[in-house]
Design an enzyme around this catalytic site. Structure first.
Site, PDB file in Angstrom:
ATOM      1  N   GLY A 177       4.960   2.330   1.365  1.00 24.09           N
ATOM      2  CA  GLY A 177       5.958   3.148   0.681  1.00 24.09           C
ATOM      3  C   GLY A 177       6.403   4.305   1.564  1.00 24.09           C
ATOM      4  O   GLY A 177       7.587   4.578   1.710  1.00 24.09           O
ATOM      5  N   ASP A 178       5.419   4.974   2.192  1.00 21.34           N
ATOM      6  CA  ASP A 178       5.749   6.105   3.075  1.00 21.34           C
ATOM      7  C   ASP A 178       6.590   5.625   4.256  1.00 21.34           C
ATOM      8  O   ASP A 178       7.566   6.257   4.649  1.00 21.34           O
ATOM      9  CB  ASP A 178       4.459   6.757   3.599  1.00 21.34           C
ATOM     10  CG  ASP A 178       3.674   7.433   2.476  1.00 21.34           C
ATOM     11  OD1 ASP A 178       4.275   7.649   1.403  1.00 21.34           O
ATOM     12  OD2 ASP A 178       2.483   7.725   2.663  1.00 21.34           O
ATOM     13  N   SER A 181       0.839  -1.202   0.000  1.00 24.46           N
ATOM     14  CA  SER A 181       0.000   0.000   0.000  1.00 24.46           C
ATOM     15  C   SER A 181       0.873   1.249   0.000  1.00 24.46           C
ATOM     16  O   SER A 181       2.080   1.179   0.214  1.00 24.46           O
ATOM     17  CB  SER A 181      -0.887   0.012   1.245  1.00 24.46           C
ATOM     18  OG  SER A 181      -0.095   0.291   2.387  1.00 24.46           O
ATOM     19  N   LYS A 182       0.218   2.370  -0.220  1.00 27.75           N
ATOM     20  CA  LYS A 182       0.937   3.644  -0.206  1.00 27.75           C
ATOM     21  C   LYS A 182       1.599   3.839   1.152  1.00 27.75           C
ATOM     22  O   LYS A 182       2.702   4.358   1.249  1.00 27.75           O
ATOM     23  CB  LYS A 182      -0.034   4.783  -0.508  1.00 27.75           C
ATOM     24  CG  LYS A 182       0.580   6.147  -0.247  1.00 27.75           C
ATOM     25  CD  LYS A 182       0.120   7.172  -1.216  1.00 27.75           C
ATOM     26  CE  LYS A 182       0.837   8.492  -1.115  1.00 27.75           C
ATOM     27  NZ  LYS A 182       1.315   8.900   0.184  1.00 27.75           N
ATOM     28  N   ARG A 183       0.910   3.394   2.193  1.00 34.04           N
ATOM     29  CA  ARG A 183       1.462   3.538   3.542  1.00 34.04           C
ATOM     30  C   ARG A 183       2.796   2.806   3.691  1.00 34.04           C
ATOM     31  O   ARG A 183       3.703   3.278   4.363  1.00 34.04           O
ATOM     32  CB  ARG A 183       0.460   3.072   4.584  1.00 34.04           C
ATOM     33  CG  ARG A 183       0.143   4.188   5.571  1.00 34.04           C
ATOM     34  CD  ARG A 183      -0.960   3.807   6.549  1.00 34.04           C
ATOM     35  NE  ARG A 183      -2.171   3.410   5.859  1.00 34.04           N
ATOM     36  CZ  ARG A 183      -2.897   2.338   6.189  1.00 34.04           C
ATOM     37  NH1 ARG A 183      -2.516   1.568   7.182  1.00 34.04           N
ATOM     38  NH2 ARG A 183      -3.992   2.041   5.530  1.00 34.04           N
TER      39      ARG A 183
END
Ligand code: GLU
Length: 506
Positions: A268-269, A264-266
């Site tokens: 990646g962050d 998920s984008k999370r």
């Protein structure tokens, strides 16, 4: 559909930027189409207007172009099967919903959202964990199967809001052969009466998807695993409409690098990498990083993505897009999820960077140099690139790590100074300076000769002069050949830098 031309589609909903997983789906569709001399279609699935995000559609088109996998047909390029945006196809769907109602495979449902909520509450209290509108519950709801024909007619004429739902049969096995998973089978008892057509006059995803796939003559549906549970519903709709279903291939998930679950984008962050191909600025102005802006080559990004779920069955890892087209088969797509590996992504970029000739890299470097108002000849840019490329992941690394080729150092690495700049260093370096001042043809080879002569003269080793000379030339503790650096800097600049170091560090 065995004799027809291969036609595949990538059908994103414009609800935000394209996640890496979406790009991989597009890529596999593209590869499959090209391999079979077919068409790759981009269809925008925007039936859910409430989830529409401004800018998402342009983002998708731009990202596919950057990746080098543009569609053959789509709203951006045209084609014979348009429009390619579902909202523009709105008038086309109703007749198919009506056909399904007429044949008894669908029905009108008049329930208000309160009534639906009430049903869910009631069933939950009765111990049903996930209540559904289905063959069991529909009889207690307000629909054209439970109400009298007159009542239904009255409501339709009065313009009461309604949706059209599929009439899911009781206890039937729906089977189909997935190109990746093999035979899969679902029992209709586990499926609900999905809404096919909404009160706003729009079809839902399910109806629009199969109507469009049929009308656009799609032969293979290649999409993410999250759509597998919808596939039996789609298979039934094809059957009820009397259409031949396309082949299905459901791709495995891309998993988090650490642990299980979908990337998920999370993640990646949290772990410091982009999940989007290109930078995305949401309507609120918030920016999410992209591989393009970080300096990745699209070829490297695509090569990496191809291997997230597929492998060629050989040791070869570097594939151009044409080679991928040649090698790709759905049979070699794995069933289980593929863990994302950011280090591997960087590795791919390195491989692509190293494969460029010094001249090509030099030209790429020139773009960055110009942005930084640094003027050098193409020859110098190529030479610097050649020297630095083994240590670089991105072209920007060549600029950052090799800035001293263009701008004299103003600082000297403190640790190296403390360790390597000794009492007799000025004498050794001064003597070396004298030797090279006499060189007529200032080549790396001649500088090296002068360097060796100095070592011999003082009977010292490389470690007693090399690091000091490197400090003088670059300010850094490490880097490529000192003699090559000298040649690139030229005699005058090399002498100036030695003088400066002797002055500052003396
Ligand atoms: N619109 C769906 C999505 O956003 C398409 C799924 C499909 O390919 O059928 O992924």
């Amino acid at each position: 559909m065995s004799n027809s031309k291969v036609r595949v589609r990538f059908a994103p909903s414009p609800t935000g930027p394209l996640h890496m997983g979406g790009v991989r789906t597009a890529l596999y569709n593209y590869l499959f189409a090209k391999k079979h001399g077919g068409d790759f279609i981009l269809r925008i699935e925007d039936t859910d207007q409430t989830r529409y995000v401004q800018g998402a559609e342009d983002y998708i088109v731009d990202a596919l172009n950057w990746c080098g996998i543009p569609p053959d047909e789509g709203m951006s390029v045209g084609g014979d099967f348009g429009p390619y945006r579902q909202s523009e196809r709105k008038p086309m769907y109703r007749e198919y919903a009506d056909m399904l109602v007429e044949s008894g495979h669908a029905y009108y449902a008049f329930d208000t959202s309160e009534e639906l909520e009430e049903m869910r509450e009631r069933l939950k209290k009765a111990g049903v964990p996930s209540p559904q509108y289905n063959a069991v519950t529909r009889s207690s709801m307000k629909n054209s199967l439970s109400l009298s024909a007159e009542e239904v007619q009255k409501r339709l004429e009065a313009g009461d809001p309604y949706v059209i739902r599929i009439r899911m049969p009781r206890n039937e096995e729906v089977k189909f052969e997935d190109k990746i998973r093999g035979w899969v089978s679902f029992n209709t008892n586990n499926m609900d009466d999905k809404v096919l057509f909404k009160g706003d006059g729009m079809p839902t995803y399910h109806l629009a998807n199969i109507v469009d796939d049929h009308l656009m003559q799609i032969t293979h549906v290649i999409r993410g695993e999250e759509w597998l549970p919808s596939a039996p519903l789609h298979v039934l709709l094809y059957k009820y409409l009397g259409w031949e279903a396309p082949e299905f291939a459901h791709l495995p998930l891309i998993l988090k690098p650490d642990g299980n679950g979908k990337l998920s984008k999370r993640d990646g962050d949290r772990l410091g990498f982009p999940v989007f191909p290109t930078e995305w600025k949401n309507p609120e102005g918030e920016i999410s990083s992209g591989y393009r802006e970080q300096g990745y080559y699209p070829e490297a990004f695509i090569n990496m993505l191809a291997f997230l779920g597929w492998n060629p069955g050989t040791q070869q890892e570097i594939f151009s897009l044409d080679e991928l087209v040649e090698a790709f088969t759905l049979e070699r797509v794995g069933k289980s999820g593929a863990k994302y590996d950011f280090e591997k992504t960087k590795w791919y970029n390195q491989q692509y960077l190293r494969a460029y000739s010094n001249e090509e890299l030099g030209a790429q470097l020139q773009v960055l140099l110009k942005e930084n108002s640094i003027t050098v000849t193409d020859n110098i840019a190529a030479k610097v690139s050649g020297l630095m490329k083994e240590r670089a992941t991105f072209v920007k690394d060549i600029l950052e790590d090799g800035m001293y080729f263009f701008v004299a150092p103003t600082e000297y690495d403190e640790k190296t100074v403390n360790k390597k700049w000794k009492e007799n260093t000025p004498e050794h370096l001064g003597s070396f300076r004298k030797n090279i001042a006499e060189i007529g043809d200032f080549t790396a080879e001649n500088v090296e000769k002068a360097f060796k002569a100095t070592l011999e003269q003082y009977e010292i080793g490389f470690g007693q002069l090399g690091p000091a000379l490197r400090l003088a030339l670059s300010g850094k503790p490490a880097g490529p050949s000192l003699f090559e650096i000298s040649e690139i800097l030229g005699k005058e600049e090399t002498l100036t830098r030695i003088d400066k170091a002797l002055e500052v560090l003396a």
